[in-house]
Write a protein that holds these residues in place. Structure first.
Motif, PDB file in Angstrom:
ATOM      1  N   VAL A  21      38.920  17.607  31.899  1.00 36.73           N
ATOM      2  CA  VAL A  21      38.634  19.048  31.933  1.00 36.73           C
ATOM      3  C   VAL A  21      39.483  19.709  30.854  1.00 36.73           C
ATOM      4  CG1 VAL A  21      38.496  21.112  33.352  1.00 36.73           C
ATOM      5  CG2 VAL A  21      38.136  18.871  34.390  1.00 36.73           C
ATOM      6  N   ASP A  22      38.931  19.757  29.657  1.00 32.26           N
ATOM      7  CA  ASP A  22      39.642  20.278  28.498  1.00 32.26           C
ATOM      8  C   ASP A  22      39.215  21.711  28.218  1.00 32.26           C
ATOM      9  OD1 ASP A  22      37.078  19.744  27.704  1.00 32.26           O
ATOM     10  OD2 ASP A  22      37.601  18.398  26.069  1.00 32.26           O
ATOM     11  N   GLY A  23      39.539  22.201  27.022  1.00 36.23           N
ATOM     12  CA  GLY A  23      39.170  23.554  26.648  1.00 36.23           C
ATOM     13  C   GLY A  23      40.117  24.583  27.242  1.00 36.23           C
ATOM     14  N   PRO A  24      39.739  25.866  27.155  1.00 33.10           N
ATOM     15  CA  PRO A  24      40.637  26.927  27.624  1.00 33.10           C
ATOM     16  C   PRO A  24      40.740  26.985  29.145  1.00 33.10           C
ATOM     17  CG  PRO A  24      38.520  27.847  26.957  1.00 33.10           C
ATOM     18  CD  PRO A  24      38.493  26.394  26.562  1.00 33.10           C
ATOM     19  N   TRP A  25      41.954  27.262  29.609  1.00 32.23           N
ATOM     20  CA  TRP A  25      42.249  27.525  31.014  1.00 32.23           C
ATOM     21  C   TRP A  25      42.877  28.914  31.107  1.00 32.23           C
ATOM     22  CZ3 TRP A  25      42.670  24.228  35.606  1.00 32.23           C
ATOM     23  CH2 TRP A  25      42.081  22.970  35.456  1.00 32.23           C
ATOM     24  N   LEU A  26      43.016  29.392  32.333  1.00 28.66           N
ATOM     25  CA  LEU A  26      43.712  30.646  32.595  1.00 28.66           C
ATOM     26  C   LEU A  26      44.912  30.370  33.493  1.00 28.66           C
ATOM     27  CD1 LEU A  26      40.643  32.948  33.353  1.00 28.66           C
ATOM     28  CD2 LEU A  26      42.008  32.924  31.261  1.00 28.66           C
ATOM     29  N   PHE A  27      45.962  31.183  33.312  1.00 29.24           N
ATOM     30  CA  PHE A  27      47.175  31.055  34.116  1.00 29.24           C
ATOM     31  C   PHE A  27      47.634  32.428  34.561  1.00 29.24           C
ATOM     32  CE2 PHE A  27      51.804  31.255  34.533  1.00 29.24           C
ATOM     33  CZ  PHE A  27      52.013  30.288  35.505  1.00 29.24           C
ATOM     34  N   ARG A  28      48.217  32.473  35.762  1.00 31.28           N
ATOM     35  CA  ARG A  28      48.747  33.733  36.279  1.00 31.28           C
ATOM     36  C   ARG A  28      49.979  33.455  37.111  1.00 31.28           C
ATOM     37  NH1 ARG A  28      45.121  38.570  38.969  1.00 31.28           N
ATOM     38  NH2 ARG A  28      46.821  40.097  39.154  1.00 31.28           N
ATOM     39  N   ALA A  29      51.093  34.080  36.750  1.00 33.46           N
ATOM     40  CA  ALA A  29      52.314  33.961  37.543  1.00 33.46           C
ATOM     41  C   ALA A  29      52.168  34.786  38.820  1.00 33.46           C
ATOM     42  CB  ALA A  29      53.517  34.438  36.741  1.00 33.46           C
ATOM     43  N   ASP A  30      52.827  34.315  39.863  1.00 27.97           N
ATOM     44  CA  ASP A  30      52.753  34.978  41.164  1.00 27.97           C
ATOM     45  C   ASP A  30      54.160  35.050  41.742  1.00 27.97           C
ATOM     46  OD1 ASP A  30      51.954  36.064  43.557  1.00 27.97           O
ATOM     47  OD2 ASP A  30      50.921  34.262  44.284  1.00 27.97           O
ATOM     48  N   LEU A  31      54.995  35.892  41.128  1.00 27.66           N
ATOM     49  CA  LEU A  31      56.407  35.923  41.486  1.00 27.66           C
ATOM     50  C   LEU A  31      56.647  36.429  42.893  1.00 27.66           C
ATOM     51  CD1 LEU A  31      57.889  37.315  38.141  1.00 27.66           C
ATOM     52  CD2 LEU A  31      57.380  34.960  38.784  1.00 27.66           C
ATOM     53  N   GLU A  32      55.754  37.242  43.422  1.00 27.65           N
ATOM     54  CA  GLU A  32      55.935  37.815  44.752  1.00 27.65           C
ATOM     55  C   GLU A  32      55.093  37.118  45.816  1.00 27.65           C
ATOM     56  OE1 GLU A  32      58.262  39.992  45.090  1.00 27.65           O
ATOM     57  OE2 GLU A  32      58.607  40.067  42.918  1.00 27.65           O
ATOM     58  N   ASP A  33      54.444  36.016  45.471  1.00 28.36           N
ATOM     59  CA  ASP A  33      53.595  35.286  46.410  1.00 28.36           C
ATOM     60  C   ASP A  33      52.518  36.203  47.006  1.00 28.36           C
ATOM     61  OD1 ASP A  33      52.541  33.230  47.885  1.00 28.36           O
ATOM     62  OD2 ASP A  33      54.159  33.168  49.374  1.00 28.36           O
ATOM     63  N   ALA A  34      51.867  36.917  46.110  1.00 30.79           N
ATOM     64  CA  ALA A  34      50.821  37.854  46.545  1.00 30.79           C
ATOM     65  C   ALA A  34      49.423  37.325  46.259  1.00 30.79           C
ATOM     66  CB  ALA A  34      51.011  39.207  45.849  1.00 30.79           C
ATOM     67  N   GLY A  35      49.308  36.151  45.681  1.00 28.33           N
ATOM     68  CA  GLY A  35      48.020  35.669  45.208  1.00 28.33           C
ATOM     69  C   GLY A  35      47.008  35.400  46.293  1.00 28.33           C
ATOM     70  N   VAL A  36      47.456  34.854  47.420  1.00 29.19           N
ATOM     71  CA  VAL A  36      46.504  34.557  48.496  1.00 29.19           C
ATOM     72  C   VAL A  36      45.962  35.838  49.124  1.00 29.19           C
ATOM     73  CG1 VAL A  36      46.204  33.468  50.744  1.00 29.19           C
ATOM     74  CG2 VAL A  36      47.432  32.256  48.930  1.00 29.19           C
ATOM     75  N   PRO A  37      46.824  36.789  49.553  1.00 27.11           N
ATOM     76  CA  PRO A  37      46.247  38.024  50.111  1.00 27.11           C
ATOM     77  C   PRO A  37      45.427  38.827  49.105  1.00 27.11           C
ATOM     78  CG  PRO A  37      48.645  38.173  49.952  1.00 27.11           C
ATOM     79  CD  PRO A  37      48.291  36.752  49.705  1.00 27.11           C
ATOM     80  N   GLN A  38      45.768  38.724  47.822  1.00 26.11           N
ATOM     81  CA  GLN A  38      44.989  39.420  46.809  1.00 26.11           C
ATOM     82  C   GLN A  38      43.804  38.602  46.300  1.00 26.11           C
ATOM     83  OE1 GLN A  38      47.406  41.081  43.659  1.00 26.11           O
ATOM     84  NE2 GLN A  38      48.952  41.860  45.090  1.00 26.11           N
ATOM     85  N   ARG A  39      43.613  37.426  46.865  1.00 30.00           N
ATOM     86  CA  ARG A  39      42.452  36.584  46.611  1.00 30.00           C
ATOM     87  C   ARG A  39      42.290  36.242  45.109  1.00 30.00           C
ATOM     88  NH1 ARG A  39      38.898  36.397  50.899  1.00 30.00           N
ATOM     89  NH2 ARG A  39      37.150  35.970  49.507  1.00 30.00           N
ATOM     90  N   PHE A  40      43.396  35.741  44.516  1.00 31.60           N
ATOM     91  CA  PHE A  40      43.306  35.270  43.133  1.00 31.60           C
ATOM     92  C   PHE A  40      42.242  34.186  43.001  1.00 31.60           C
ATOM     93  CE2 PHE A  40      47.971  36.197  41.647  1.00 31.60           C
ATOM     94  CZ  PHE A  40      47.755  37.553  41.886  1.00 31.60           C
ATOM     95  N   TYR A  41      42.002  33.454  44.067  1.00 29.90           N
ATOM     96  CA  TYR A  41      41.086  32.317  44.019  1.00 29.90           C
ATOM     97  C   TYR A  41      39.620  32.720  43.915  1.00 29.90           C
ATOM     98  CZ  TYR A  41      41.107  33.517  49.004  1.00 29.90           C
ATOM     99  OH  TYR A  41      41.048  34.187  50.203  1.00 29.90           O
ATOM    100  N   SER A  42      39.315  34.008  44.077  1.00 27.78           N
ATOM    101  CA  SER A  42      37.912  34.424  44.011  1.00 27.78           C
ATOM    102  C   SER A  42      37.656  35.505  42.963  1.00 27.78           C
ATOM    103  CB  SER A  42      37.443  34.929  45.390  1.00 27.78           C
ATOM    104  OG  SER A  42      38.192  36.059  45.793  1.00 27.78           O
ATOM    105  N   GLN A  43      38.652  35.778  42.121  1.00 28.69           N
ATOM    106  CA  GLN A  43      38.481  36.809  41.102  1.00 28.69           C
ATOM    107  C   GLN A  43      37.594  36.312  39.965  1.00 28.69           C
ATOM    108  OE1 GLN A  43      42.427  37.858  39.847  1.00 28.69           O
ATOM    109  NE2 GLN A  43      42.877  39.023  41.714  1.00 28.69           N
ATOM    110  N   SER A  44      36.711  37.187  39.482  1.00 29.76           N
ATOM    111  CA  SER A  44      35.853  36.838  38.350  1.00 29.76           C
ATOM    112  C   SER A  44      36.370  37.412  37.039  1.00 29.76           C
ATOM    113  CB  SER A  44      34.425  37.325  38.595  1.00 29.76           C
ATOM    114  OG  SER A  44      34.408  38.725  38.812  1.00 29.76           O
ATOM    115  N   GLY A  45      37.110  38.515  37.088  1.00 34.69           N
ATOM    116  CA  GLY A  45      37.664  39.106  35.875  1.00 34.69           C
ATOM    117  C   GLY A  45      38.904  38.365  35.397  1.00 34.69           C
ATOM    118  N   VAL A  46      39.358  38.722  34.205  1.00 30.26           N
ATOM    119  CA  VAL A  46      40.517  38.040  33.628  1.00 30.26           C
ATOM    120  C   VAL A  46      41.741  38.943  33.550  1.00 30.26           C
ATOM    121  CG1 VAL A  46      39.100  36.422  32.325  1.00 30.26           C
ATOM    122  CG2 VAL A  46      39.800  38.571  31.265  1.00 30.26           C
ATOM    123  N   ASP A  47      41.657  40.161  34.085  1.00 28.12           N
ATOM    124  CA  ASP A  47      42.820  41.036  34.089  1.00 28.12           C
ATOM    125  C   ASP A  47      43.952  40.387  34.876  1.00 28.12           C
ATOM    126  OD1 ASP A  47      41.382  42.861  32.682  1.00 28.12           O
ATOM    127  OD2 ASP A  47      40.955  44.191  34.386  1.00 28.12           O
TER     128      ASP A  47
END
Length: 664
Positions: A75-101
């Motif tokens: 699985v090559d090519g571009p990937w996206l990364f996002r830091a989650d310093l406050e452990d907010a990713g699960v309640p904010q549903r990072f796993y289902s976001q379609s945008g790249v903001d």
């Protein structure tokens, strides 16, 4: 009065890592086992990122190593990364976001804290990885299933596909796979990974294993991600086990493979292949829908070409599975698996010495960590090739690591005749109390199992080590773990040699709980650390301690699995931390090992410098954390004077002695 260092390695460490001089602290190689206190706040990523890309790509990369199923796609090519310093990713549903903001651009593999030097960076954080992709249309049928393979995610991984949680995995150095049941065959798919390498136990979790403390705690996708198509059948758990009862005689090769039927109907499965030029016929068997069977066959290889460091002969193995449904007139080839392996005999003789193909082993080796200036632990194949060239130049014939090495490096070892000491990381300095806790034992045994299942076809792996620097006087919990882990290894790989590395302390005495271990590795820091009450401060105590070990364990192979001294400056030979001290330290210990003809080998710790925690001292009065400086070669591949001492000795040593030859 020790002088402050003034030398290139120190400048490099300052420039790259922002390190400052720190007071000497207890070494990880000593038995304090103490970890720094939890950080007050998580650290932001230090690895450079790029602008995020919303591009949807079709993965098309070729596998980086040979062994595995057909139809693997990197699985090559571009990937996206996002830091989650406050452990907010699960309640904010990072796993289902379609945008790249909020996301940054990156590639995989990638660890987010390369170049970090702070306590917060070492203590860990949470990072999210995302890959938006389409399947290759020309290679996809409506009935295909797909599997994703992660070579290594450090440390706790949670996986989602198209917003659906698929599973979790704990452990940073072994592979794991997940089926992709909700894959969109025609549209866009979104694969999301949450990686958590925090060493502090999150609030509310009563008990949880933590990453090991003896090297830099890199976070994230340490190794590659693959997709694999499954057309009806999948081939897994392939094991090819050559047995050589007598050197000079024939070898018996036993092959096993598990076949899984992913269809909704019964399939008549045929499995055939070749070991070199010899046919392998597993026969045929009906496999029910959704079920698995393990098939076995054997063949005799007469006059085999034996694998050894001097002549690493390999055999190519190819398996092909056919499937025939109830309404089909003939079988169709639907799955394949390819690997390389070797035929060799590696045993512990009755006199307690390692014997490879009938030759007495007195290996000389080095230890390594997967670490680079630019990529940290997310090495590429060019990095691994450079490291292997350095290992070979040193005259070594064995490499030790604290964790299973990347499969590409193990393939290099197979092809270039380098023995490996493969170890699991979770038992590094694991306390007696933690060995008695179910979650820690479960992780350790999981790592043993995953290492064996992934890597047992490599002839280069000489020893499967179940731990490093646990208590030198084992209690009940460690004794139980040693028995259980040794039994597991022998169940999965009957001819394997089980190893253990322990800190050498003269007062420990003989340990009956070491009985399940084939190869005992003693970590030797006589004359470097002081130990408990000065028990290893005098290097002259090394010689009688080695004799004490032989008396305790006359029927087990014994090796020195670590010895080393930090060095980062010129100075007097009697001053710890100088190049002169390191050079004389190496020469003294090599001479001591050479005087013990029963000693199966020795390993210098470590060949190359690597990153370690920011408070590291390592016994050096003037350390430069977070760089571990026992290495004979710096991270930029420049060499210290002691490297030539080791290289000259190793190249002059007769490391494999034919039976009946005169002792040297």
């Amino acid at each position: 009065m020790p002088r402050r260092p003034s030398f290139p390695a120190f400048a490099i460490a300052l420039a790259l890592c922002g390190a400052a001089l720190a007071p000497t602290v207890a070494s990880a190689e000593e038995e304090t086992g103490a970890a720094p206190a939890p950080p007050t706040s998580p650290a932001a990523p230090t690895t450079p990122m790029t602008a995020p890309s919303s591009e949807v790509t079709v993965p098309a990369g070729a596998p980086l190593y040979l062994e595995g199923q057909d139809d693997r796609i990197l699985v090559d090519g571009p990937w996206l990364f996002r830091a989650d310093l406050e452990d907010a990713g699960v309640p904010q549903r990072f796993y289902s976001q379609s945008g790249v903001d909020g996301w940054s651009g990156t590639t995989a593999p990638m660890v987010w804290n390369v170049g970090g030097s702070t306590r917060e960076s070492y203590e860990g954080s949470i990072g999210w990885y995302r890959k938006d992709f389409r399947l290759p249309a020309s290679r996809t049928a409506r009935t295909d299933r797909w599997i994703v393979r992660f070579e290594a995610v450090n440390f706790r991984a949670t996986i989602w596909l198209n917003g659906r949680k698929l599973g979790e995995h704990i452990g940073g150095y072994t592979p794991f796979e997940l089926e992709l049941p909700n894959l969109n065959a025609k549209g866009v798919n979104r694969l999301v990974i949450r990686a958590d390498n925090r060493r502090a136990i999150p609030e509310g979790i009563v008990s949880q294993p933590i990453p090991a403390t003896g090297w830099w705690n890199y976070g994230g996708l340490q190794r590659e991600v693959y997709l694999r198509k499954v057309d009806r059948l999948d081939l897994t758990d392939v094991q090819v086990s050559p047995s050589l009862p007598k050197v000079g005689g024939s070898a018996t090769v036993t092959a096993n493979a598990t076949v899984t039927n992913y269809t909704r109907g019964n399939q008549l499965v045929t499995l055939r292949g070749r070991f070199g030029t010899q046919p392998l016929d597993f026969g045929e068997q009906v496999v029910a829908a959704g079920k698995s069977v393990t098939l076995t066959t054997r063949t005799i290889v007469r006059n085999p070409r034996l694998w050894s460091p001097a002549r690493p002969s390999l055999y190519r193995v190819r398996l092909v599975a056919g499937a025939q449904g109830a309404n089909e007139r003939r079988a169709t080839e639907v799955a394949g698996y390819t690997l390389e392996t070797g035929i060799r005999s590696l045993v512990v003789s009755g006199s307690g010495q390692l014997a490879l193909n009938g030759q007495t082993v007195r290996f000389r080796g080095v230890a390594i960590h997967e670490d680079t200036l630019a990529r940290g632990s997310a090495m590429n194949n060019a990095d691994r090739a450079s490291l292997m060239r350095l290992v070979r130049d040193s005259g070594s014939t064995l490499v030790r690591a604290h964790y299973p090495l990347h499969p590409s490096f193990q393939q290099l070892a197979d092809r270039q005749g380098m023995l490996l000491w493969s170890e699991i990381p979770s038992t590094y300095q694991l306390s007696e109390a933690d060995l008695g806790r179910a979650e820690f034992r479960k992780l350790a045994l999981q790592e043993v199992r995953e290492d064996l299942l992934a890597n047992r076809n490599h002839p280069s792996i000489a020893v499967w080590s179940v731990g490093n620097e646990m208590a030198s006087s084992p209690g009940r919990n460690q004794a139980s773990y040693l028995r259980t882990s040794a039994d597991l290894i022998r169940t999965l790989h009957p001819t394997a040699l089980v190893g253990l590395a322990f800190a050498g302390h003269p007062e420990s005495g003989c340990q009956a709980s070491y009985a399940p271990i084939d190869v005992l590795g003693m970590n030797d820091y006589f004359g470097w650390y002081t130990g408990v009450g000065g028990n290893i401060a005098d290097r002259d105590e090394l010689d009688p301690f080695l004799d004490q070990l032989r008396a305790c364990y006359p029927k087990q192979a014994i090796a020195v699995t670590e010895y080393g001294a930090e060095a980062n400056r010129d100075g007097p030979v009697e001053e710890k931390g100088t190049y002169e001290f390191q050079r004389e330290f190496v020469a003294y210990h090599l001479a001591a090992f050479a005087s013990k003809p029963w000693l199966s080998g020795s390993v210098y710790w470590a060949l190359q410098e690597f990153r370690i925690r920011n408070a590291w001292g390592g016994g050096n009065p003037w350390p430069t954390p977070p760089i571990h400086q026992k290495g004979l070669v710096r991270l930029d591949f420049t060499r210290k004077p002691a490297y030539d001492v080791l290289r000259t000795s190793y190249r002059a040593s007769r490391q494999y002695v034919p039976r009946g030859s005169a002792r040297r």
